[in-house]
Structure formats: C-alpha cells, structure tokens
Design an enzyme around this catalytic site. Structure first.
Site, short mmCIF file in Angstrom:
data_model
loop_
_atom_site.label_atom_id
_atom_site.label_comp_id
_atom_site.label_asym_id
_atom_site.label_seq_id
_atom_site.Cartn_x
_atom_site.Cartn_y
_atom_site.Cartn_z
N HIS A 225 0.83 -1.20 0.00
CA HIS A 225 0.00 0.00 0.00
C HIS A 225 0.87 1.26 0.00
CE1 HIS A 225 -3.65 2.34 1.39
NE2 HIS A 225 -2.67 3.15 1.78
N GLU A 226 1.85 1.29 0.89
CA GLU A 226 2.68 2.49 1.00
C GLU A 226 3.54 2.71 -0.25
OE1 GLU A 226 0.67 2.88 4.32
OE2 GLU A 226 1.88 4.41 3.35
N HIS B 58 1.76 4.28 -3.15
CA HIS B 58 1.67 5.73 -3.01
C HIS B 58 2.84 6.45 -3.65
CE1 HIS B 58 -1.86 6.59 -0.69
NE2 HIS B 58 -1.52 5.82 0.33
#
Length: 962
Positions: free
Chosen positions: A444-445, A448
């Site tokens: 997820h990170e 980004h």
C-alpha cells in the site's frame, strides 16, 4: 553556491536581529486580520485547531499576546483572527468568488506606514482574509524550493530551525503569510531578486493570527510591486520547536536502550500528513503548493539520520560530538511528504532489478525481522514500475520501523515510516494473519510512491484518489507476489465489508467530499476513502477490462507526474483509453452517499419461463422503512454482471427497475445453475432475492466460485440485520456451508453470526446462550478437523491450500473460544497454564491472542495480573498488541474496569489505546461498562489520546496503511 552565501548572510542578520526586540506590533491598530487575502484558487490547505488557548479574544489582544509570547521565547498558536460581521455583512450572501478587492489599512508600522489587506465581506467567509471555498493561503507568493536545517536535542526535546525558501512573486503584496503551528519564530528576513532586504532592518514584524488558521505573517517594510512580479525572492526564518509527544509533526518516540533495557532513550521522527508539516517548520502546507527540498540535520554523531533522499554530505564536529548531514535535493513534492528520522537502528538492504537500493531500518538487534518487509518492498517497487510503465524516480527507498506511530505507516517519498508491528516479522512468533498484514501495508505504501507522491491530489477532497487507489493496487501487488494468499477473496471480507458497513449509515459521506478547512480533513481518513474508494476502482476495472484500465492509469500517471490532479483528470484518462464516458458512469458512485440494494423477484410468464424483475433503492442499515422520499428516489448505474449465459440481462441497470426473461436453458448453461447478480463480487452493492430465486441459489452454492459464496453470505446477513430480509433466512442458509473449506467463506460466516450476537446483546441470558451455542456448533467441528497445531509436513512453503489452512485454523479456534465451546475452552486453559509456566511452545503464535482472551474470559483478576506480566515481558510491539487485545475480554465488570484503568497508565503507548477499549466494547459484558467508563473519565481519555495521532487496535486483517 550563491544561494548558500545568501542563506549564510541572512542567518547572520537573523542572529543579530534576534537579540533586539521585534517591532512592537502590540501597538498595531489591527482590528481584524493578520494575514493577507488572495483570490480564490482551486486548491487549499486545512488546519487543525490547537487544543490550547480556547478563550475568545479580540484581535488587538491576540496580536499583543502573540508578540509578547514571541519576544519571551514562547510558542504561540497561529492563524487569522476573525472579526465579527457588521449588520450589512451579516445580510450579505455574496459568494467567495465575488471577493471585493477593497484594501483596508489594518496595521501601523513604525514611522506611520500602514499595511493593507484584501477583505472579503461575503457571508461564507464572514470577514476572513483567507478567503475562498476553502481556507487558502494568499497567492501573492508561492514556494519553489526550501532549504531546511534542523538541530534536534534528544534529551531536552527542543530543536532549532533555520529555513530559507525561494518564493515566486505573483502579485503586489505588503506581507508574506505562511503556515506555522506550535513554533517560536525569532525573526524573518525577506530579500528581493537583487539581494536587497525588504523587511524592517530593526527587526521584522512577525504577526500571528488566530489558532484556527495556523498562520504567521512577515510584514514588508518595502512592499513588492508590479515590478517584482515574476521574480524570485527569499524568505529566511529562524525558529525553534518541540519534539512533541502527539505523534504528529516532528515528535519523539521512546525505546529501551539496546545495551540496557532499563534505560529509556528517544528517537525523533516525522508524521506530516495531512497538515502537520507546519508543526515542524514554517511552510506553505497545501498539497498543490509543491516545491523541492534540501534537508540538513545536525544530530549526535552516534545516531542514524535519514530523510527522503540519500546523503549528499556529512560534516563531523568532534568537539560537540555531532555530525551535520545534508541530503540531496528532492523532486518537486508536497510538504506532507517530507520526512526525516534520527535514532539508533540496524539496517538490512537489497536492490531491485532496476537498481534501486532498498533498506529496512529496524530497532538494534532486530534487522533479520525486516527481511520479509524488505523482500516485499523489492518486489513491489518492480511490480508498480511495470504496472504504471514508470520507473521509481528516486535513487533509494528507506523503510524505518518506529515504536510509536499514529497510523499503520506513512508513504513519505523515499522514506516510509512504519509502526514496528507492521514491518517486523519473526518466523514462528508472528501470526500468519499479521504476516499478511505486513505485506499488504508495505504494498500500500509503495503504491503511493506513484499514486499520491508522483501524482498528487489537488486538494484533500480528493483524498480517495490517494487512498482508494493505493488500497486497491496494494492488494494487486500482493496477488502478484503471493498468489497463495488468494487476496481478492480476502479483499471482500476486509475492504468491501468495511466499506459497505460504514456506507450503510445515514451519517456516511460521498467518496469525494468537500473539505473547506484543515480541521475537517482527518474526518475522511476512513473506510469510505480507503475501502469504498478501492471497491469503486475495482468495480470500474471489472467493467472496463484489466488491460484497458491499466492503459488509462498509465496515461494518467504520465500526464500528471510531478504535478497535481483531480478525479476528473482520472476519469478523462480512463475515458480516452476505453472510449467510454467514465465520468458519466462513475459520478453516482463518487458524488452520492451510500449504495443500492437490488431486490430480485421472479414470476412465471405465459410461456412458462421466468420473468425476473430487478429493482434498486438505497440500502440503509436502519432498514427500508427508514428511507426518506428523497433517499428512495436516488439511483445508481449498477453493473449487474449476471454472466454470459444470461444474454437478456442488461450490463447496466440505469433506472430504478428492469424486467427481463430468464429461461431454464440459460440457468442450465450457467456455471452454477442459478441466476446470481454481481458475479465475482466486483460491484459495490447488496442483492436480496425472493423465495423462489433464493431456493435456486442455495442449491447452486457448492458449484459457485469462492468469491460468490462469500457474497451470498455477506448479503444475507446484512439484509437480515437491516430488515430487507429476515435473520432466520441468513441463519438457515448456513446449512449449505457446513462442508465448505474456504477460509474467507468462514470468515464471512463468523462476521455475520457475530453481528447477530452483538445485535442481541441485551436480550435475556437464554437468548445469548442459544446464540453462543449456535456459533460453537458451527466452529467446533472445524477445530476437531484442523487441530490446534500445524502439520509441518503438510503446511509449509508457499502452497496455497496450506496457507489457507493456517488462516482457517486460526479463525476456527478463535471463534470456538469466543462462542465458549466447552472442549475448546478447556484446551485453551491447559495450554495457557503451560505457557505462563514457561513452555512458550504450548501456544502457537497464530493462537496466542485467542488463548489469552479465553483464559481471562473464563477467569478473573489473577488471570488479568498474568496478562499484565506477559505484557511487561513482551519482546515485540506485536506481542504487546496481542496481549492488550486480550485484556478486554473479561466478563467481570470489575476486571474490565481494571483493564480500562491500566490502559490509562504510561505502560500503554498512545498508539495502542484502542486495543483494550475495542476488545471490551465488543463483548456482551463490556459494552455498557466501557460506555459508562468513557463518559466518567472523558477528560483523562482526551488528555492522553487527544491532541494528534490516532489509536489502533491489535493487528488483524490487512489494513492500516497511510
């Protein structure tokens, strides 16, 4: 070199002027604003009001108090004071876009010269000079580059700061306004393009507004005029700040000294999203005001210093035992993505196939626990580079695990910060679901880094673009790296379930929600932005097709890299790739609150075949009778997805109802033999079937794919709980699932039955006992089948079935214990006694939380004291979280209160504050106890857990990313 010389000259002037009193702005005649207004723009910043200084006061008193504090070296809250409206203004309904460009003298400087400001007299702004649809900084100047030098003291928790920012002048102005919060600004110097000072040589005026706006203003002795427009000027600010304990801005985090666990030391780390960069240094803290940053840190020589970019230079000072680390200049980016960290760490590193260095920084002595996160990061960076057809643009990726962190992790460009329990994995000690959560959060990170960092939302109202997409594509990365996890099935019981749950409430909000002020931003870091946002994206991908969707995403990233974009930009790129009107299709899903339920009913036509009617209306958890006429009239464009066999079923339901024929031949040709809408469960909606269609579905369940079996259970319990169907229908449906071997199916069953138990928590004891017996009857056979410990000969490696078996065993044991199956309870007690006696292998890692909770649930205060000892002796933050989650499981009100009181002690970190409370509030015995306790102790709860940061419970399903 020229810029560095200018910075040095400014620093010398600042040091000299800091010894003189600032111009006494207490004598100013300001009766309204201390900032300079600007025309309305399309993007803005939000502010979080300080929790201190709640008193109302007039602006004269505010300016006087602010500057008295400043000269005394005290921190002040910052912002723009609000003048009360005149009767004429109160009646004025002019919109912000009709701002009067009327300049009113507000501040007298020494020598009698006045500074004037644009006033907005519209009813929306009520006289605020930060005028617009959102709270905006003035646009007279905007930043292009920051040089920031910080010197943190890890003992006194103070830091000194020196910042020089290059500004482009866009219009004439008498002052420069920027964001600042909880900072002591000594002075500021403004030099024009020729190096001539424009501020007051006797010590520039620094004015503070009210705490809501969180701004400061440097007055110009010589204003910028039309001749200065287009030029680059510099502002240099000398300031001090605090390494706070609020898990926001530049804050401190305690840890035991590596060589002496009894000694407490502190590291310093940042968390700026959404608008806490201003807590650390003066800045233009809006996502669209991108700039480059060169970071310099002066730190103890034996500490590691990290920032977004690699080191450019290190200068050691042997006398002071410090080192000054200057980092390379970042790409252009938003302030909330700047990051730095100072502490003691070990490191493990690897390199992607594209040559990017990836490092995991862990607590000293635990670097091997970073190996799984490291491997996941290396694979994820390569995956995303290929998916977006855009190479990761930075030379390195650092990931650091810290003890105290408000969220799960934060995607700072090139320096991702994690809560330790979401980065560190230890084979044999970390539960299988926690390992999966670590992998997902890393994915997820790193998603980004492209979607959020390279391309950034224009404003916080488009937060869902950052978080919804990162959530969805994070799962896609895990599906690529770890296919044995079968993540898209788990997506249903995690993201889709959470999104549907929150969005079923009347108090929900649209995916894209207007945000006018900073104080509102944290309200939308929720399951709508993350979970519903990701589900909407998944639904669109299923509709357009994977290849078409990916091409549209690549176009979007390529077109808007190093810039800002909004929802309409995304729809435009996807429309160009697909040839469809994506905005027309998706606006109802992002602009409207809630989602539909489809009611499917059938009758027999003249030819003997079925005539099926599908009608849509809004789904509310409070039931169909609670819908207003307005809510009943809302419609969505719903992808029905019935399957190729049902040729007469339309692809989209665009009206409130549709009627179509379904022949028996079509049913026979379908894979399951029944009509099931939302095939594959990619649609974000519920479906309820009438009796005749439900009977056909039940008989077809064994032939259905896993995701569709999950969907039927999920819809049945949701509709039963809300009154769109009956709870009895949902419970009777479970007979068709008793032989199912799917973890995600049983996870959804557990959620559904648990919801029924929770809803009946205040029913008579015999009802509660009957429901618990029903639940135990479902899960005890699974425990008998799977046992309590893994068979190493069958459940090792990356085999999908073995991995799912581990998850199913963990679920079955935990549910059997929660429903108090006698045999499971007895076995748990036996294993718990062995564990506390020293046999740590008696309780497998996957079952620790459930076994600890069962021991307390069936015991009392002695067991609670044992859990406190286990918590104290825990050797990892993950172990601490597991124990804390178990501490709320008691059925004894006195023990529950003791656990809640323990939660208020310094032994429990702020970030873990929700673990005990959430566990206790989720039990029948604890709901009322927790509610009464929280009300009685609200001031203490607010004192410990308020003021920034967020609490989180024990590790559970994937989630928790920033």
């Amino acid at each position: 070199a020229d810029h560095r010389r200018t910075m040095q000259a400014c620093a010398q002037r600042l040091n000299a002027s800091a010894t003189r009193p600032l111009a006494n702005t207490a004598r100013a005649t300001a009766t309204a604003r201390a900032t300079h207004a600007a025309p309305v723009r399309a993007s803005a910043s939000r502010s979080v009001p300080s929790r201190s200084a709640k008193n109302s006061r007039n602006s004269n008193a505010l300016n006087s108090a602010s500057n008295d504090k400043l000269n005394a070296g005290m921190t002040t809250s910052t912002g723009s004071p609000v003048a009360s409206k005149t009767p004429a203004e109160a009646e004025d309904s002019v919109l912000c876009r009709s701002v009067e460009e009327k300049r009113t003298p507000l501040i007298n400087l020494e020598g009698g010269r006045q500074i004037s400001y644009v006033r907005c007299s519209c009813s929306k702004c009520q006289g605020l000079v930060m005028c617009g649809d959102k709270q905006l900084l003035p646009t007279a100047v905007t930043p292009s580059h920051y040089d920031l030098h910080l010197t943190p003291n890890l003992v006194t928790f103070a830091y000194d700061g020196l910042m020089t920012v290059k500004l482009t002048v866009h219009e004439p102005t008498d002052a420069i306004t920027f964001h600042a919060r909880d900072l002591t600004i000594a002075s500021g110097v403004v030099l024009d393009a020729d190096g001539v000072e424009r501020t007051n040589p006797g010590g520039p005026d620094v004015l503070y507004g009210d705490e809501g706006q969180e701004t400061a203003t440097v007055a110009l002795a010589v204003p910028f005029t039309e001749k200065d427009v287009g030029s680059t000027v510099t502002l240099t600010v000398k300031f001090t700040g605090e390494l706070n304990d609020k898990l926001a801005g530049f804050y401190r985090s305690a840890y035991p000294a590596p060589e002496n666990p009894e000694e407490t030391r502190y590291l310093a780390v940042t968390q700026f999203e959404p608008t806490d960069a201003r807590r650390c240094f003066p800045c233009w803290d809006e996502p669209s005001l991108k700039a480059t940053f060169q970071m310099t840190l002066t730190v103890p020589e034996n500490r590691v210093a990290l920032s977004n970019m690699p080191e450019a230079n290190v200068v050691k000072d042997a006398d002071n035992k410090t080192k000054t680390v200057t980092f390379q200049t970042t790409p252009v980016m938003s302030t909330y993505l700047l990051a730095f960290c100072v502490g003691e760490f070990d490191v493990i590193e690897d390199t992607t196939k594209e040559g990017v260095t990836v490092r995991c920084w862990t607590p000293v002595g635990k670097k091997e626990q970073g190996k799984f996160a490291l491997d996941t990061a290396v694979g994820s960076l390569s995956f995303f580079g290929e998916y977006f057809d855009s190479a990761y643009p930075l030379p390195k990726m650092d990931m650091v695990a810290v003890p105290d962190f408000s969220a799960g992790a934060m995607e700072n460009w090139g320096l991702v910060v994690y809560r330790a329990s979401l980065m560190l994995y230890e084979e044999g000690k970390t539960p299988v679901n926690a390992k999966q959560r670590i992998g997902y959060v890393v994915g997820h990170e790193l998603a980004h880094q492209w979607f959020g960092n390279l391309v950034t939302m224009e404003w916080w109202s488009q937060l869902w673009l950052n978080e919804g997409f990162a959530t969805w594509v994070g799962w896609r990365a895990m599906d690529h790296l770890y296919p044995e996890w079968r993540v898209w099935s788990q997506f249903l019981v995690n993201e889709q379930s959470m999104g549907l749950g929150l969005d079923s409430l009347r108090s929900s909000h649209p995916v894209e929600v207007p945000i006018a002020a900073a104080s509102q931003v944290t309200e939308i870091f929720d399951a709508i932005s993350y979970s519903k946002g990701s589900c909407v994206i998944r639904m669109l991908e299923a509709h357009l097709g994977e290849a078409t969707f990916r091409e549209g995403m690549r176009l979007y990233v390529r077109r808007h890299q190093y810039a800002n974009a909004g929802t309409t930009d995304l729809w435009q790129a996807l429309s160009e790739a697909s040839g469809e009107d994506v905005a027309g299709l998706m606006s109802c899903w992002t602009a409207q609150t809630g989602y539909p339920i489809l009611n499917v009913s059938s009758s027999t036509g003249e030819d003997g075949e079925s005539v099926v009617t599908v009608a849509q209306r809004r789904y509310l958890a409070s039931g169909p009778d609670s819908l207003t006429d307005e809510e009943n009239a809302v419609v969505w464009k719903v992808p029905l997805r019935a399957g190729e066999a049902f040729a007469d079923v339309p692809g989209l339901l665009e009206d409130d109802a549709a009627v179509f024929a379904v022949s028996q031949a079509q049913r026979d040709q379908s894979r399951s033999g029944a009509l099931k809408l939302n095939l594959g469960q990619s649609g974000f909606y519920r479906v309820a079937y009438d009796e005749s269609e439900r009977v056909k579905l039940i008989s077809a369940i064994p032939k259905m794919d896993e995701v569709d079996r999950v969907g039927i259970v999920s819809d049945a319990f949701a509709c039963g709980a809300s009154g769109y169907a009956t709870t009895t229908d949902a419970l009777e449906l479970l007979d068709a699932y008793r032989g199912d071997a799917s973890y995600v199916v049983w996870s959804e069953i557990a959620s559904g039955v648990g919801g029924v138990v929770s809803a009946f928590f205040e029913q008579p004891e015999n009802v509660s006992v009957a429901l618990s017996s029903f639940g135990a009857d479902l899960f005890a056979p699974l425990v008998d089948k799977l046992g309590w410990e893994a068979d190493s000969s069958k459940e090792s490696g990356a085999d999908a079935s073995a991995y799912q078996t581990q998850l199913l065993r963990q679920l079955a044991v935990s549910r059997a214990l929660a429903f108090e199956d006698p045999r499971a309870v007895a076995e748990a007690r036996k294993r718990f006694d062995k564990y506390v006696a020293g046999d740590v292998k008696a309780v497998p890692a996957d079952l620790k939380g459930a076994v600890f909770a069962s021991a307390l649930r069936q015991g009392g205060m002695p067991e609670f004291e044992l859990l406190k000892k286990l918590y104290k002796d825990a050797d990892s933050s993950l172990e601490e979280s597991l124990v804390l989650g178990a501490m709320g499981a008691s059925k004894d009100p006195a023990v529950i209160k003791s656990a809640l009181d323990f939660n208020m002690t310094d032994a429990v970190r702020k970030q873990d504050g929700a673990a005990i409370v959430g566990s206790a509030a989720g039990s029948r015995a604890g709901k009322r106890v927790v509610w009464d306790w929280v009300r009685e102790n609200w001031d203490a709860v607010e004192g410990k857990f308020g003021g920034g940061g967020a609490s989180a419970g024990p590790p559970g399903p994937p989630g928790g990313g920033g």
